[in-house]
Design a protein around this motif. Structure first.
Motif: not given
Length: 382
Positions: A64, A70, A89, A92, A94, A244, A252-253, A256, A259-260, A265
C-alpha cells in the motif's frame, strides 16, 4: 508462422504525445507538446533520494505504500480540503497517476458497464474502459468555454452507468469545475451506485486566486469516489512515476486487490524522500504562483500575435485558437508549426473520439523561461 490473436485494443496506436515528440526531435523543434518540465527538481528533494538510497532503503516497499509518505499525504489533504483519509487503509501509493487510473477502472468496470467521460479527455480513460469490456459515454465540451451542460450529462445516465470520470483541473482545456458543477453532479449521482474517478493531478496548479474544488470536500461524493493525484506534476518529477489514490476503505480494499498484481509496490527510497520533502508545505503551496508566472509570461508574449488565447484557469497547458492564422485542420497545423516554425504542440482533436476540427492546439508552459522565449519568438513569425 504463428497466427497472432486478435488485438484487445485494435484501434489504438501510438499516442499523439509520442508522435509530436518524435516529430519535434526529428526537426530539432522546441517541444511544448508533452506535459513535462525541462528544468530540474529542487536539489533538496534529490538529496533526500540520495540519502535514503545510501541508508539502505532499497528493497520492496509495503504493497500500500510507505506509511511515512501516506501520513504526509493525509495531512496535505486535510489541510487543503478539510477532508480526512486514514493513511493506512484509505491511501495507496501508485506508480504514477495513470497506474492509479488504470487500476481503478480495472477494479470496478466489467463487461457492458457504462462509464461517462468528459471530452477533451486524457487519452488513457477510454482504452482502459474498453480493455475491460466497458462502454464509454461521452459528453463533449466545446471551445472556447468548455462548459458542461449537466442536463445533457443526465441524459447519458442509465441503469448500466457504473462510473463517471472527472479531470479537474482539466487537461487540455485548463478549465476548473465550479461550485455549480459540483452541485449538479451531486444531484445526478444521488440515490445511485455510480462511482466517481476524480483525476486531480493538477490540483495544485490553479490560477488567479481561484479554488480547486476537490471531490473529497463533499461528503456526498467522497463516499463513492477514488481521488487520483501525482507527484510528477507536484514536484516536477514526471519521470519518477509516483502518485496515489485516496478512497474510502471499502473502495481501497478492492483497489488494492488489483494493485497488488499490477505493480505491487512503488520505489522505496523515492517514497521516503517525498515524505521528508512534504514536511515543508511551502514546497507545494507556492506551486500556483510558480506556474502562473509562466502562464502569464507565455500569454503576454503571444498577445500581439493572431492567436486567440483561451482562458487558462489551471494545469500547465495553454490552449490557442488559430483560425485567424491558418485554415488547416489542427493536426496538419501542428505538424506545420513543428516542421516550419520549430515549435511542437498537440492538436485538440486528439483529445476527442469524434471531434471535428475546432482550430485549437495545446502548448505546455512548464518550461524554463528561455525555452518559452524561443517558442514565443518563433510563433510570432506566423
Amino acid at each position: 508462422m504463428i497466427k497472432l490473436p486478435l488485438s484487445k485494443l485494435c484501434n489504438v496506436g501510438t499516442t499523439i504525445f509520442s508522435q509530436m515528440t518524435q516529430l519535434a526531435n526529428e526537426n530539432e523543434a522546441i517541444n511544448l507538446s508533452q506535459g513535462f518540465p525541462d528544468f530540474m527538481p529542487d536539489p533538496e528533494l534529490l538529496n533526500y533520494v540520495d540519502r535514503f538510497i545510501k541508508e539502505g532503503f532499497n528493497q520492496y516497499a509495503p504493497m500500500g505504500g510507505m506509511m511515512r509518505l501516506k501520513e504526509e499525504i493525509a495531512k496535505k489533504i486535510e489541510n487543503s480540503h478539510k477532508s480526512v483519509y486514514h493513511p493506512d487503509t484509505e491511501i495507496t501509493i501508485t506508480a504514477g497517476g495513470t497506474q492509479a487510473i488504470f487500476t481503478t477502472i480495472a477494479t470496478f468496470i466489467k463487461k457492458d458497464d457504462e462509464v461517462i467521460i468528459f471530452e477533451p479527455a486524457y487519452d488513457c480513460y477510454e482504452p482502459t474502459v474498453e480493455l475491460f469490456g466497458g462502454v464509454v459515454k461521452r459528453f463533449e465540451m466545446n471551445a472556447p468555454d468548455f462548459e458542461i451542460d449537466w442536463n445533457m450529462v443526465k441524459n447519458l445516465v442509465s441503469d448500466k452507468t457504473k462510473m463517471i470520470i472527472l479531470n479537474n483541473p482539466n487537461n487540455p482545456s485548463g478549465k476548473i469545475l465550479k461550485e455549480n458543477d459540483i452541485q449538479e453532479l451531486i444531484k445526478i449521482v444521488e440515490g445511485t451506485s455510480i462511482l466517481i474517478l476524480s483525476d486531480e493531478v493538477y490540483e495544485n496548479i490553479v490560477f488567479d486566486g481561484k479554488q480547486h474544488l476537490s471531490i473529497c470536500k463533499y461528503p456526498e461524493l467522497k463516499k463513492r469516489s477514488l481521488l487520483v493525484a501525482s507527484f510528477g506534476k507536484l514536484f516536477h518529477i514526471t519521470g519518477w512515476k509516483v502518485g496515489y489514490c485516496a478512497a474510502p476503505k471499502a473502495l481501497t480494499d478492492e483497489f488494492r486487490k488489483i494493485h497488488q498484481f499490477n505493480v505491487f509496490s512503488v520505489n522505496t527510497p523515492i517514497q521516503l524522500a517525498l515524505a521528508e520533502y512534504m514536511k515543508n508545505p511551502d514546497h507545494y503551496d507556492q506551486l500556483n504562483q510558480f506556474f502562473q508566472e509562466k502562464r502569464d509570461f507565455l500569454r503576454k508574449g503571444l498577445a500581439t500575435t493572431s492567436f486567440e488565447l483561451l482562458d487558462c484557469e489551471g494545469t500547465y497547458f495553454q490552449a490557442l485558437k488559430y483560425d485567424k492564422v491558418s485554415d488547416k485542420n489542427d493536426f496538419d497545423f501542428a505538424r506545420e508549426l513543428t516542421i516550419n516554425y520549430k515549435v511542437a504542440s498537440v492538436p485538440f482533436s486528439s483529445f476527442y473520439k469524434n471531434k471535428l476540427n475546432d482550430n485549437v492546439i495545446r502548448l505546455c508552459f512548464a518550461k524554463k523561461q528561455e525555452t518559452l522565449e524561443r517558442a514565443i519568438e518563433n510563433l510570432a513569425k506566423l
